[in-house]
Structures are given as C-alpha cells and as structure tokens.
Design an enzyme around this catalytic site. Structure first.
Site, PDB file in Angstrom:
ATOM      1  N   SER A 159       0.915  -1.167  -0.077  1.00 24.37           N
ATOM      2  CA  SER A 159       0.042  -0.051  -0.031  1.00 24.37           C
ATOM      3  C   SER A 159       0.812   1.339  -0.035  1.00 24.37           C
ATOM      4  O   SER A 159       2.077   1.177   0.351  1.00 24.37           O
ATOM      5  CB  SER A 159      -1.007  -0.225   1.147  1.00 24.37           C
ATOM      6  OG  SER A 159      -1.415   1.305   1.327  1.00 24.37           O
ATOM      7  N   TYR A 185       0.757   0.044  10.847  1.00 20.12           N
ATOM      8  CA  TYR A 185       0.280  -0.367   9.495  1.00 20.12           C
ATOM      9  C   TYR A 185       1.326  -0.040   8.431  1.00 20.12           C
ATOM     10  O   TYR A 185       1.593  -0.782   7.583  1.00 20.12           O
ATOM     11  CB  TYR A 185      -0.939   0.383   9.195  1.00 20.12           C
ATOM     12  CG  TYR A 185      -1.603  -0.007   7.729  1.00 20.12           C
ATOM     13  CD1 TYR A 185      -2.199  -1.212   7.488  1.00 20.12           C
ATOM     14  CD2 TYR A 185      -1.445   1.178   6.840  1.00 20.12           C
ATOM     15  CE1 TYR A 185      -2.306  -1.562   6.185  1.00 20.12           C
ATOM     16  CE2 TYR A 185      -2.115   0.779   5.438  1.00 20.12           C
ATOM     17  CZ  TYR A 185      -2.445  -0.610   5.309  1.00 20.12           C
ATOM     18  OH  TYR A 185      -2.990  -0.766   4.039  1.00 20.12           O
TER      19      TYR A 185
END
Length: 322
Positions: A159, A185
């Site tokens: 991502s 994350y």
C-alpha cells in the site's frame, strides 16, 4: 540509488480493471492461491482469475463468510487459514503440499489496517504479524509447490501506506514507544515490499519472481477498524457516512483496485522482471516525498530486505532458502 523502478509503458492506468488486464490471456490449467480472496480486492481478483480459466484456492479465516461470498463462482476451492496463527499456516501448507499440486500465482492479498493495539502469538504486534509474518511463513512453507509452478510469481499486496514508516527493526512490536496504529500499518506494508524484493533476489534463478504493489485507494472491508468519525476527519466520508466528492473522485472501484495485483501475477509485460513495486498497472518510480506517488527508497533497499528476511525466518522458524 540505482533502481529498476522505471515505468515500462504498460498502456494501462488507474481505471483499468482486473478483467481488462486479463483480456486475451488464457489461464486454463494454472493455479493461483489468493489469501483473502473472498472479500474486497481479493474477491475481484478471484473473479477475474477464474473467468480467465484459472483454478483459485482461497484460504480464509472466516470460511462461512467466504463460502457465501464465493457462491456461484466456478473454479474456486476454499480452505481454512488464519495468518495470525502460525499453526494454522503450517496446517494449510501441509494439506496443500500433500495434494502434490504446483502454484503458478501466489497472491498475498489478505491484510488488516489501523487496528487497535493487538498482540498475537508470542506477543507480536498484530498488523506486522498478520500482514507480513503470516505471509512470509506461508510462502516459505508452500515453496516446493511454488517452485514447481510454471513461470511462477509471488505477489505481495502492499500500500502507499508504506510511506508512513520503514521497518522499525529495533522495536518491531511497539514495546519501547506508545503504539501508533497508522505507523504500525505502515511498517507492515513496508515489510510487504521488502519481502518481494528479497524473495525475488533469492528465487529469480529458480524461475520464480516477486512483485509488490499499491492497489490504490478503495473503500473495502479493510476499513472495518476505523470509526466513522475518523473517516470523516480523513475526508473519506461526509457527516452522513457517504463518500465525499473528493474521495469519490480519488477512490478506485474494487474491480480497478484488483487490477494491479492481477497484472503482477499474469502479465507477459513483466516477463524477465522482478523485485519491483507496482502502481496503477505500471512499474512505479521512487517517491522522494512522503505521500507522493511511487515507492520509498527504504522499502526497496536490498540490505533492509535481507535483514527483514533473516528476522522473519528467526521469528517464524521457517526459511525455504536456508
């Protein structure tokens, strides 16, 4: 930094869908494993791959939900897998290897995002453990089947969130500092990129290539841990819970979001290449500013990739290349 992160002129773009990527490609007789292939981007990847003739194995943490989501899709095989539980990973891999089949496309699609502080296994931070360590153990345990694959590829779904943090080698589990769900994350997504870099370095001469990618911004169940008020503050939703005009203009459809992982797994345009980070069905350039398009240099650094591999092998107890 010398880099292979140079666009190749694929002819595709942000709006390209997974099925458009596969136009003219026959995957009959090919087998793909797609973790999380029953929800969000994974489900769209499963639909596109099976429509092109592939047989897709979908390991799922919630088999009942997966069965319902996959109902009516031909060419799908469902199995149980919890990436946060290394015993579950070992059991799935053992059962698959006993079938004697080869894996042509290994797509590490499943993941969690911005979760409350959670510990799994021996106290590992859950996002790093699930998004990276679970997939690391899975790929290494499935390696005999992947190596038998025809021009096999391992695709690690990362991502642009990797811009939020490099791998914090001195504090992987957030014990020295207060937990930050977004930085955690980001660390896990950087690990996804580094995993593909080192897998490709180790496996290219065995006929297996590794890729990582940013699928784009898409509203999927990945956002399930975010309260509405946070998504409003981020500008994703308005006060009524609907996407803002700005978000609607910037977000991809799930069909377009799945395109880059499918392109990475199948495209003849990537033949002879590997270790690359992709975006919008194209090889991404290096990003020199946080949040810009492209990949941060720390995520494609070969020394960091080798270091992460060693740490991951030590933690999981599995290394197919040792």
């Amino acid at each position: 930094m010398t880099t292979a992160q140079t666009p190749i002129g694929s002819g595709f773009g942000a709006a390209t869908t997974a099925r458009e990527v596969l136009d003219g490609i026959d995957l009959t007789g090919r087998l793909a494993v797609v973790t999380g292939g029953y929800s969000g981007l994974g489900l769209e990847a499963t639909r596109a791959l099976t429509a092109a003739g592939a047989h897709v194995v979908v390991p799922a943490r919630r088999p009942d939900a997966a069965k319902e989501a996959l109902d009516g899709i031909e060419g799908v095989e469902l199995a149980t897998l919890d990436l946060g539980d290394l015993d579950s990973v070992a059991a799935f891999a053992r059962d698959f290897l006993e079938s004697g089949r080869a894996i042509d496309m290994m797509i590490d699609n499943a993941g969690i995002m911005a979760t409350p502080e959670t510990r799994v296994g021996p106290g590992w931070e859950a996002q790093f453990a699930t998004n990276h360590l679970g997939h690391f153990a899975l790929v290494n345990r499935l390696w005999p089947a992947i190596e038998r694959g025809r021009d096999a590829r391992m695709v690690s779904v990362s991502s642009r969130g990797h811009h939020r943090s490099p791998v914090r080698f001195d504090d992987l589990d957030w014990r020295a500092e207060p937990y930050d769900k977004w930085a955690a994350y980001g660390q896990s997504k950087t690990a996804n990129v580094l995993f593909a870099v080192q897998l490709d370095a180790l496996a290219a001469d065995r006929g297996v290539r590794g890729f990582s990618l940013h699928p784009g911004g898409i509203m999927t169940p990945l956002q399930r841990h975010l309260p509405r008020e946070e998504m409003v503050a981020l500008g994703w939703l308005d006060e009524n819970g609907d996407p803002t005009p700005e978000a609607a203009a910037g977000f991809k459809t799930p069909e377009a979001g799945a395109a880059t992982e499918v392109w990475a797994a199948t495209s003849p345009q990537l033949a002879g290449r590997g270790g690359l980070y992709l975006e919008d069905c194209e090889v991404a350039e290096l990003a020199h500013e946080p949040g810009a398009r492209g990949v941060r240099d720390y995520a494609v650094d070969p020394e960091a990739a080798a270091r992460l591999w060693a740490v991951s092998a030590e933690r999981t107890g599995v290394d197919a290349f040792a």
